[in-house]
Design an enzyme around this catalytic site. Structure first.
Site, PDB file in Angstrom:
ATOM      1  N   LYS A  32      -6.330 -16.818  66.973  1.00  0.00           N
ATOM      2  CA  LYS A  32      -5.018 -16.146  66.993  1.00  0.00           C
ATOM      3  C   LYS A  32      -4.986 -15.028  65.934  1.00  0.00           C
ATOM      4  O   LYS A  32      -6.018 -14.405  65.666  1.00  0.00           O
ATOM      5  CB  LYS A  32      -3.898 -17.174  66.797  1.00  0.00           C
ATOM      6  CG  LYS A  32      -3.996 -18.328  67.814  1.00  0.00           C
ATOM      7  CD  LYS A  32      -2.760 -19.171  67.890  1.00  0.00           C
ATOM      8  CE  LYS A  32      -2.969 -20.287  68.910  1.00  0.00           C
ATOM      9  NZ  LYS A  32      -1.772 -21.077  69.142  1.00  0.00           N
ATOM     10  N   GLU A  53      -2.592 -25.297  79.155  1.00  0.00           N
ATOM     11  CA  GLU A  53      -1.995 -25.397  77.823  1.00  0.00           C
ATOM     12  C   GLU A  53      -0.485 -25.567  77.967  1.00  0.00           C
ATOM     13  O   GLU A  53       0.246 -24.575  78.083  1.00  0.00           O
ATOM     14  CB  GLU A  53      -2.279 -24.128  77.010  1.00  0.00           C
ATOM     15  CG  GLU A  53      -3.747 -23.890  76.722  1.00  0.00           C
ATOM     16  CD  GLU A  53      -3.931 -23.109  75.433  1.00  0.00           C
ATOM     17  OE1 GLU A  53      -4.679 -23.575  74.572  1.00  0.00           O
ATOM     18  OE2 GLU A  53      -3.307 -22.041  75.275  1.00  0.00           O
ATOM     19  N   GLY A  55       0.436 -25.887  68.971  1.00  0.00           N
ATOM     20  CA  GLY A  55       0.851 -25.805  67.562  1.00  0.00           C
ATOM     21  C   GLY A  55       1.872 -26.855  67.184  1.00  0.00           C
ATOM     22  O   GLY A  55       2.514 -26.772  66.139  1.00  0.00           O
ATOM     23  N   HIS A 110      -2.472 -16.091  77.553  1.00  0.00           N
ATOM     24  CA  HIS A 110      -2.018 -17.154  76.646  1.00  0.00           C
ATOM     25  C   HIS A 110      -0.489 -17.178  76.624  1.00  0.00           C
ATOM     26  O   HIS A 110       0.156 -16.126  76.725  1.00  0.00           O
ATOM     27  CB  HIS A 110      -2.575 -16.898  75.244  1.00  0.00           C
ATOM     28  CG  HIS A 110      -2.370 -18.058  74.313  1.00  0.00           C
ATOM     29  ND1 HIS A 110      -1.165 -18.293  73.710  1.00  0.00           N
ATOM     30  CD2 HIS A 110      -3.191 -19.061  73.934  1.00  0.00           C
ATOM     31  CE1 HIS A 110      -1.266 -19.402  72.973  1.00  0.00           C
ATOM     32  NE2 HIS A 110      -2.492 -19.877  73.097  1.00  0.00           N
ATOM     33  N   ASN A 136      -9.602 -20.510  69.299  1.00  0.00           N
ATOM     34  CA  ASN A 136      -8.681 -19.375  69.412  1.00  0.00           C
ATOM     35  C   ASN A 136      -8.107 -19.145  68.019  1.00  0.00           C
ATOM     36  O   ASN A 136      -7.217 -19.870  67.581  1.00  0.00           O
ATOM     37  CB  ASN A 136      -7.573 -19.727  70.419  1.00  0.00           C
ATOM     38  CG  ASN A 136      -6.493 -18.660  70.482  1.00  0.00           C
ATOM     39  OD1 ASN A 136      -6.646 -17.570  69.919  1.00  0.00           O
ATOM     40  ND2 ASN A 136      -5.396 -18.966  71.157  1.00  0.00           N
ATOM     41  N   SER A 151      -2.777 -28.652  70.546  1.00  0.00           N
ATOM     42  CA  SER A 151      -2.898 -29.683  69.507  1.00  0.00           C
ATOM     43  C   SER A 151      -4.089 -30.608  69.700  1.00  0.00           C
ATOM     44  O   SER A 151      -3.989 -31.815  69.454  1.00  0.00           O
ATOM     45  CB  SER A 151      -1.589 -30.481  69.387  1.00  0.00           C
ATOM     46  OG  SER A 151      -0.541 -29.633  68.974  1.00  0.00           O
ATOM     47  N   GLU A 186       1.553 -17.404  74.316  1.00  0.00           N
ATOM     48  CA  GLU A 186       2.160 -16.549  73.292  1.00  0.00           C
ATOM     49  C   GLU A 186       2.253 -15.111  73.781  1.00  0.00           C
ATOM     50  O   GLU A 186       3.213 -14.398  73.481  1.00  0.00           O
ATOM     51  CB  GLU A 186       1.348 -16.656  71.985  1.00  0.00           C
ATOM     52  CG  GLU A 186       1.579 -18.009  71.315  1.00  0.00           C
ATOM     53  CD  GLU A 186       0.436 -18.513  70.471  1.00  0.00           C
ATOM     54  OE1 GLU A 186      -0.479 -17.745  70.139  1.00  0.00           O
ATOM     55  OE2 GLU A 186       0.464 -19.720  70.137  1.00  0.00           O
TER      56      GLU A 186
END
Ligand code: PGA
Length: 245
Positions: free
Chosen positions: A11, A161, A167, A89, A9, A205, A91
């Site tokens: 991003k 996730e 991250g 996702h 991904n 991660s 985010e």
């Protein structure tokens, strides 16, 4: 055991020059399915540059066509040779106000066009600390099931996730991952979904030094890789860790 899938991904990262350098260092890995999910403007460039690796996007419209400024349809992604699209996702949920129902509609639009949605679910740290991880994941899955229906749930990939691990430099541990992944499989089965055929990725991660351990956890069928997918050596090492022996 299902063949594992490792999806990068990217991003909001990349440039024509940086992508070219990264692509030249990526290669297919026998025994594992590999994909990269890239920003829309780079679909053509990356699609042409990949060898034995599949292409994906990071978002898709729930709408097919019309007056929806700024949207990109599933049919457009198919035209650019996408096989996968990340949907929901964390985010997008947190920063772009995507709710459970809209995510269900996006997953359904993707399936209808012949794409495989990679539907992301996961709890925040506060929710985990309150003992609500599986409850939150179940609610997110139920919203997707409502729109997509049990018969078509098998046409998607799921990605667990935990928001607190994305991250963060620190993944969930094997026990935490195993508990939620087996919980998701059991949840799917209880809804009448052919759960053994659904790949459940772990994301958050994943790095070269923890990939072997995470991919060995029961019910982990691959990974969704953020930061490490931008570093060719790291991504390739993670892909090799996913080969089912
Ligand atoms: P990360 O991101 O690997 O950088 O934690 C994973 C993701 O957000 O999909």
């Amino acid at each position: 055991m299902l063949k594992k899938l490792v999806a990068g991904n990217w991003k909001l990262n990349g440039s024509l020059a940086a992508n070219e350098a990264l692509l030249s260092a990526l290669a297919a890995v026998p025994g594992v399915d590999v994909a990269v999910c890239v920003p829309f403007p780079y679909l053509a460039q990356v699609g042409e540059g990949l060898r034995g690796i599949e292409l994906g996007a990071q978002n898709v419209s729930e709408y097919g066509a019309g007056a929806y400024t700024g949207e990109v349809s599933a049919a457009m992604l198919v035209e650019f040779a996408c096989r996968y699209v990340i949907v929901g996702h964390s985010e997008r949920r947190a920063l772009f106000a995507e709710n459970d129902a809209a995510i269900g509609r996006k997953a359904a639009a993707a399936i209808k066009a012949g794409l495989v949605p990679i539907v992301c679910v996961g709890e925040t740290l506060a929710e985990r600390e309150a003992g609500q991880a599986m409850e939150v994941v179940g609610r997110q899955l139920a919203a997707v099931l409502d729109v997509v229906g049990a018969a078509k749930m098998g046409q998607m990939v799921l990605a667990y996730e935990p928001v607190w691990a994305i991250g963060a430099g620190r993944s969930a541990n094997a026990a935490q991952v195993g508990e939620v992944h087996s919980g998701i499989r059991a949840w799917l089965r209880a809804q009448g979904v052919a759960a053994d055929d659904v790949r459940i990725l772990y994301g958050g991660s994943v790095k070269p030094d923890n990939a072997v351990e995470l991919f060995a956890v029961a019910d982990v069928d691959g990974g969704l890789i953020g930061g490490a997918s931008l570093v060719a050596d790291d991504f390739m090492t993670i892909c090799r860790a996913a080969v089912v022996k």
